[in-house]
Design an enzyme around this catalytic site. Sequence first.
Site, PDB file in Angstrom:
ATOM      1  N   HIS A 156     -10.457   1.372   2.288  1.00  0.00           N
ATOM      2  CA  HIS A 156     -10.219   2.408   3.297  1.00  0.00           C
ATOM      3  C   HIS A 156     -11.430   2.343   4.227  1.00  0.00           C
ATOM      4  CE1 HIS A 156      -8.521   6.324   4.762  1.00  0.00           C
ATOM      5  NE2 HIS A 156      -9.714   6.293   5.334  1.00  0.00           N
ATOM      6  N   ASP A 185       1.458   2.762   3.484  1.00  0.00           N
ATOM      7  CA  ASP A 185       0.595   3.935   3.293  1.00  0.00           C
ATOM      8  C   ASP A 185       1.433   5.215   3.222  1.00  0.00           C
ATOM      9  OD1 ASP A 185      -1.763   5.219   2.756  1.00  0.00           O
ATOM     10  OD2 ASP A 185      -2.364   5.423   4.846  1.00  0.00           O
ATOM     11  N   LYS A 204      -9.582  -0.348  -5.382  1.00  0.00           N
ATOM     12  CA  LYS A 204      -9.575   0.353  -4.093  1.00  0.00           C
ATOM     13  C   LYS A 204     -10.901   1.053  -3.835  1.00  0.00           C
ATOM     14  CE  LYS A 204      -7.970   2.311  -0.369  1.00  0.00           C
ATOM     15  NZ  LYS A 204      -6.715   2.929   0.041  1.00  0.00           N
ATOM     16  N   HIS A 246       1.404   5.436  -1.767  1.00  0.00           N
ATOM     17  CA  HIS A 246       1.018   6.569  -2.621  1.00  0.00           C
ATOM     18  C   HIS A 246       2.288   7.132  -3.238  1.00  0.00           C
ATOM     19  CE1 HIS A 246      -3.083   6.775  -0.893  1.00  0.00           C
ATOM     20  NE2 HIS A 246      -2.470   6.285   0.172  1.00  0.00           N
ATOM     21  N   LEU A 247       2.383   7.030  -4.556  1.00  0.00           N
ATOM     22  CA  LEU A 247       3.595   7.496  -5.245  1.00  0.00           C
ATOM     23  C   LEU A 247       3.399   8.843  -5.923  1.00  0.00           C
ATOM     24  CD1 LEU A 247       4.898   4.144  -6.817  1.00  0.00           C
ATOM     25  CD2 LEU A 247       5.746   5.317  -4.762  1.00  0.00           C
ATOM     26  N   ARG A 248       2.147   9.346  -5.947  1.00  0.00           N
ATOM     27  CA  ARG A 248       1.846  10.632  -6.605  1.00  0.00           C
ATOM     28  C   ARG A 248       2.230  10.569  -8.087  1.00  0.00           C
ATOM     29  NH1 ARG A 248      -1.196  10.943  -2.238  1.00  0.00           N
ATOM     30  NH2 ARG A 248      -0.267  11.999  -0.450  1.00  0.00           N
ATOM     31  N   HIS A 256       0.866  -1.205   0.000  1.00  0.00           N
ATOM     32  CA  HIS A 256       0.000   0.000   0.000  1.00  0.00           C
ATOM     33  C   HIS A 256       0.891   1.239   0.000  1.00  0.00           C
ATOM     34  CE1 HIS A 256      -3.786   2.172   1.586  1.00  0.00           C
ATOM     35  NE2 HIS A 256      -2.898   3.103   1.267  1.00  0.00           N
ATOM     36  N   HIS A 271      -4.475  -0.404   6.174  1.00  0.00           N
ATOM     37  CA  HIS A 271      -3.979   0.427   7.283  1.00  0.00           C
ATOM     38  C   HIS A 271      -4.882   0.372   8.524  1.00  0.00           C
ATOM     39  CE1 HIS A 271      -6.791   3.108   5.322  1.00  0.00           C
ATOM     40  NE2 HIS A 271      -5.965   3.437   4.377  1.00  0.00           N
ATOM     41  N   ASN A 327      -5.335   7.260  -6.036  1.00  0.00           N
ATOM     42  CA  ASN A 327      -6.029   8.520  -5.721  1.00  0.00           C
ATOM     43  C   ASN A 327      -5.275   9.744  -6.245  1.00  0.00           C
ATOM     44  OD1 ASN A 327      -4.000   8.142  -3.751  1.00  0.00           O
ATOM     45  ND2 ASN A 327      -5.127   9.293  -2.199  1.00  0.00           N
TER      46      ASN A 327
HETATM   47  O1  DOR Z   1      -3.335   9.925   5.498  1.00  0.00           O
HETATM   48  C1  DOR Z   1      -3.693   9.562   4.388  1.00  0.00           C
HETATM   49  N1  DOR Z   1      -3.153  10.084   3.277  1.00  0.00           N
HETATM   50  N2  DOR Z   1      -4.647   8.636   4.296  1.00  0.00           N
HETATM   51  C2  DOR Z   1      -5.178   8.304   3.118  1.00  0.00           C
HETATM   52  O2  DOR Z   1      -6.048   7.486   3.104  1.00  0.00           O
HETATM   53  C3  DOR Z   1      -4.754   8.978   1.864  1.00  0.00           C
HETATM   54  C4  DOR Z   1      -3.405   9.510   2.004  1.00  0.00           C
HETATM   55  C5  DOR Z   1      -3.003  10.456   0.903  1.00  0.00           C
HETATM   56  O3  DOR Z   1      -3.214  10.146  -0.269  1.00  0.00           O
HETATM   57  O4  DOR Z   1      -2.433  11.516   1.209  1.00  0.00           O
HETATM   58 ZN    ZN Z   2      -3.358   5.050   1.600  1.00  0.00          ZN
END
Ligand code: DOR
Ligand code: ZN
Length: 343
Positions: A136, A247, A99, A18-20, A16, A174, A44
Amino acid sequence: MDTPARLTIRRPDDWHVHLRDGAVLAGVAPHTARQFARAIVMPNLSPPVTTVAAARGYRERIVAAAPGFTPLMTAYLTDATDAGELVRGQAEGVFAAAKLYPANATTGSAHGVNDIARLMPVLAAMEKIGLPLLIHGEVTDSAVDIFDREAVFIERHLAGIVRELPGLKVVFEHITTAQAVDFVESAGANVAATITPQHLHLNRNALFEGGIRPHAYCLPVAKREVHRLALRRAATSGSAKYFLGTDSAPHAVSAKEAACGCAGIFNAAYALESYAAVFEEEDALGRLEAFASQNGPAFYGLPRNEGTVTLVREDHVVPDIIEAGGTPIVPFHAGETLRWKIA
Ligand code: DOR
Ligand code: ZN
């Protein structure tokens, strides 16, 4: 048990992250790739990754940022998700999972699902093809106390999904509460959970230690100490139901240190070292490999990685800031000393 000076484990994965995108992607992806062979990449973005074509394009940009690394792509579920797109994405080797963000539960979830009941046919299609559902798990009802939103999600939504679709693979992402651990324990082998380093290290006091601490804020928010201890027991128990999912969620310092700061902790740079500290403290270093390198691939039906990574016992101080493609980001454990280091 005496602590060894070195620990070699099979190369791990991050289930899990987030790589942006864009310059920040180029800045953060190498931190993940340094430690992990593969990662489940969250969808996301803005706009979210809802189609096979978008996921394919994103995957190419990730590999360009971190050659040799294997991103496992996820589809972002919305009220309008077409099951056919998920079926095709899986068949074409693009989607490893989908997701579910309840709409407005967290960063980048505005296009998420408003009515989970209406999503059931899509989830049934996922059950049929064996595509894992990553959740989530927080209700968005503002009448529910923010520290109770995960436990209430189990009662209002998750228990029903698991009951109605007993063959659906579900990863409760998470997890932050003893109630989540209890739920995962009581469910079948098709239900698993990821646990972040921050939820193993921090309880909710960390958010208010001497003042408000935006860099300890993520969603789901850290809970009471009793919950942190339950998570530590679960992660280090040796159970195949729990696996590593950082995460890691980078945000610019300016977006964190603000009147309305973003949720998310950037832990990618020293994630394995952070988990190792917890496993050492719990006298469970011998179980780190299962959590980091075995349980995830077993659940997803993927082979374990070849190769290894070695941690050495060596104190090092985590930097206050990491520049990611020109964006300054405060890493998890900033200014603290970690005892393990990747060799
Ligand atoms: O703290 C978080 N940041 N929880 C999430 O579910 C998304 C994530 C984000 O993309 O910044
Ligand atoms: Zn996440």
